[in-house]
Scaffold this motif. Structure first.
Motif, PDB file in Angstrom:
ATOM      1  N   LEU A 153       0.876  -1.161   0.000  1.00  0.00           N
ATOM      2  CA  LEU A 153       0.000   0.000   0.000  1.00  0.00           C
ATOM      3  C   LEU A 153       0.916   1.215   0.000  1.00  0.00           C
ATOM      4  CD1 LEU A 153      -2.693  -1.013   2.660  1.00  0.00           C
ATOM      5  CD2 LEU A 153      -2.913  -1.088   0.168  1.00  0.00           C
ATOM      6  N   ASP A 154       0.809   2.035  -1.030  1.00  0.00           N
ATOM      7  CA  ASP A 154       1.756   3.126  -1.259  1.00  0.00           C
ATOM      8  C   ASP A 154       0.992   4.449  -1.198  1.00  0.00           C
ATOM      9  OD1 ASP A 154       3.737   4.845  -2.110  1.00  0.00           O
ATOM     10  OD2 ASP A 154       4.349   3.611  -3.815  1.00  0.00           O
ATOM     11  N   MET A 155       1.278   5.221  -0.158  1.00  0.00           N
ATOM     12  CA  MET A 155       0.596   6.501   0.055  1.00  0.00           C
ATOM     13  C   MET A 155       1.580   7.639  -0.171  1.00  0.00           C
ATOM     14  SD  MET A 155      -2.440   7.645   1.039  1.00  0.00           S
ATOM     15  CE  MET A 155      -3.161   9.213   1.563  1.00  0.00           C
ATOM     16  N   PRO A 156       1.388   8.451  -1.235  1.00  0.00           N
ATOM     17  CA  PRO A 156       2.314   9.554  -1.489  1.00  0.00           C
ATOM     18  C   PRO A 156       2.087  10.697  -0.515  1.00  0.00           C
ATOM     19  CG  PRO A 156       0.513   9.618  -3.059  1.00  0.00           C
ATOM     20  CD  PRO A 156       0.314   8.370  -2.251  1.00  0.00           C
ATOM     21  N   ARG A 205       9.219  15.131   2.900  1.00  0.00           N
ATOM     22  CA  ARG A 205      10.212  15.047   3.964  1.00  0.00           C
ATOM     23  C   ARG A 205      10.940  13.718   3.994  1.00  0.00           C
ATOM     24  NH1 ARG A 205       8.789  18.234   9.289  1.00  0.00           N
ATOM     25  NH2 ARG A 205      11.014  18.578   8.959  1.00  0.00           N
ATOM     26  N   GLY A 206      10.378  12.671   3.392  1.00  0.00           N
ATOM     27  CA  GLY A 206      11.060  11.389   3.443  1.00  0.00           C
ATOM     28  C   GLY A 206      10.138  10.252   3.067  1.00  0.00           C
ATOM     29  N   THR A 207      10.660   9.031   3.171  1.00  0.00           N
ATOM     30  CA  THR A 207       9.925   7.818   2.841  1.00  0.00           C
ATOM     31  C   THR A 207       9.963   6.877   4.032  1.00  0.00           C
ATOM     32  OG1 THR A 207      10.492   8.009   0.498  1.00  0.00           O
ATOM     33  CG2 THR A 207       9.806   5.840   1.261  1.00  0.00           C
ATOM     34  N   PRO A 227      -2.169   9.958   7.828  1.00  0.00           N
ATOM     35  CA  PRO A 227      -1.545  10.968   8.698  1.00  0.00           C
ATOM     36  C   PRO A 227      -0.060  11.165   8.423  1.00  0.00           C
ATOM     37  CG  PRO A 227      -2.966   9.529   9.986  1.00  0.00           C
ATOM     38  CD  PRO A 227      -2.877   8.937   8.618  1.00  0.00           C
ATOM     39  N   LEU A 228       0.651  10.091   8.083  1.00  0.00           N
ATOM     40  CA  LEU A 228       2.060  10.251   7.731  1.00  0.00           C
ATOM     41  C   LEU A 228       2.212  11.050   6.444  1.00  0.00           C
ATOM     42  CD1 LEU A 228       3.469   6.691   8.559  1.00  0.00           C
ATOM     43  CD2 LEU A 228       3.887   8.816   9.819  1.00  0.00           C
ATOM     44  N   GLY A 237       4.096  14.881   5.152  1.00  0.00           N
ATOM     45  CA  GLY A 237       5.105  14.978   4.107  1.00  0.00           C
ATOM     46  C   GLY A 237       5.870  13.702   3.835  1.00  0.00           C
ATOM     47  N   TYR A 238       5.381  12.575   4.350  1.00  0.00           N
ATOM     48  CA  TYR A 238       6.100  11.318   4.173  1.00  0.00           C
ATOM     49  C   TYR A 238       5.374  10.389   3.205  1.00  0.00           C
ATOM     50  CZ  TYR A 238       8.853  12.918   8.071  1.00  0.00           C
ATOM     51  OH  TYR A 238       9.674  13.682   8.868  1.00  0.00           O
ATOM     52  N   ARG A 239       6.122   9.858   2.255  1.00  0.00           N
ATOM     53  CA  ARG A 239       5.610   8.751   1.467  1.00  0.00           C
ATOM     54  C   ARG A 239       5.620   7.527   2.368  1.00  0.00           C
ATOM     55  NH1 ARG A 239       8.597   5.792  -3.692  1.00  0.00           N
ATOM     56  NH2 ARG A 239       6.929   4.298  -4.145  1.00  0.00           N
ATOM     57  N   ALA A 240       4.464   6.884   2.533  1.00  0.00           N
ATOM     58  CA  ALA A 240       4.340   5.766   3.457  1.00  0.00           C
ATOM     59  C   ALA A 240       4.009   4.503   2.670  1.00  0.00           C
ATOM     60  CB  ALA A 240       3.252   6.047   4.492  1.00  0.00           C
TER      61      ALA A 240
END
Length: 290
Positions: free
Chosen positions: A28-31, A39-41, A61-62, A66-69
């Motif tokens: 599951l890829d959340m941009p 900010r990061g991955t 929420p991540l 600003g985080y790709r989760a």
């Protein structure tokens, strides 16, 4: 805890295959949210009997911070392929190499997050090669083997798997009560049919091999403490898989940030996703600000 319905999946959340040098993995890829500075991955590993869906409620929420989760099914877990009967394919070293390949496929040093068994696999990956990682967060994942009570549950499950199909095991476990947290189907997101589908799609050899690992894992905290990465130990306020005082002691040995999510048990990402996501992002923010 079985929820009666699945939360609405954000339209930006992309179920897809992550192609790596060691095969393809379901993720599951959340941009990052639109208009938010990147900010990061973050790479998130589920626990024993778990899957990537356990992280559904923390991904958005991540992303808002600003985080790709990216939550991943490991080899033989739910949507990721793996041998049905070959337990050697699920040796901890093999699973750790998979994590290294996943991190490299994301093209950046990643913040690695492992829940329960996923934390021990994450630790093994970092000990093999820490360079693909920006940090390591262990969520409800202890220094060594699981507690005696949970070891009994895992042993019962392994005995059942030796003579029953996954479908038969599911029915037998439900007859004893709702899904548990380690030695049975994990607490997770979704209704009973979704949890059943997740269970029966997991490879029996994966459960047998990783169950043995949980019952025999050595204490490798001293090795981990020598790795030049920032550490974070996060847990609920109660946990019978690794007692909270043991997690406190591990955090001190690692000189790690320590977070206790009040009101959560062994699976804070499900029990209290909002404060869990806030704590994760807060840790990552302090590192990205340096």
């Amino acid at each position: 805890m079985i929820t009666t319905s699945s939360p609405a999946r954000p339209p930006e959340l992309r179920p897809r295959r992550l192609r790596t040098a060691r095969g393809d993995f379901a993720v599951l890829d959340m941009p990052p949210a639109a208009g938010v500075p990147v900010r990061g991955t973050v790479l998130l590993l589920p626990g024993y009997t778990g899957s990537k869906e356990d992280f559904t409620l923390v991904l958005e929420p991540l992303a808002a911070r600003g985080y790709r989760a990216v939550a991943v099914d490991g080899r033989g877990q739910h949507g990721s392929d793996g041998p049905v009967d070959d337990e050697t394919a699920y040796a901890q070293d093999e699973l750790a190499k998979d994590v290294l390949a996943q991190a490299r496929a994301l093209y950046a040093p990643v913040h690695l997050v492992g829940h329960s068994m996923g934390g021990q696999i994450a630790r093994a990956a970092v000990l093999l090669d820490h360079t693909p990682f920006r940090s390591l967060t262990l969520v409800s994942s202890g220094a060594a083997r699981i507690s005696a009570s949970q070891e009994q549950r895992v042993t019962l499950l392994r005995d059942a798997l030796a003579g029953m199909s996954m479908e038969e095991c599911w029915e037998a476990i439900l007859a004893m009560g709702p899904p548990g947290e380690v030695g049975g189907p994990a607490r997770g997101i979704g209704g009973p049919e979704q949890l059943r589908e997740r269970w029966v799609s997991t490879r029996p050899a994966q459960l047998l091999a990783t169950g043995r690992q949980l019952c025999a894992e050595p204490d490798r905290v001293a090795e981990l403490a020598a790795v030049p990465l920032p550490f974070h130990v996060l847990s609920g306020s109660h946990d019978d898989t690794w007692p909270v005082p043991e997690l406190d002691a591990m955090a001190r040995r690692l000189k790690a940030r320590r977070t206790v999510v009040d009101g959560a048990g062994h699976t804070p990402v499900v029990d209290r996703p909002a404060p869990t996501a806030q704590s994760l992002a807060g840790f990552f923010d302090t590192l990205e600000a340096r």
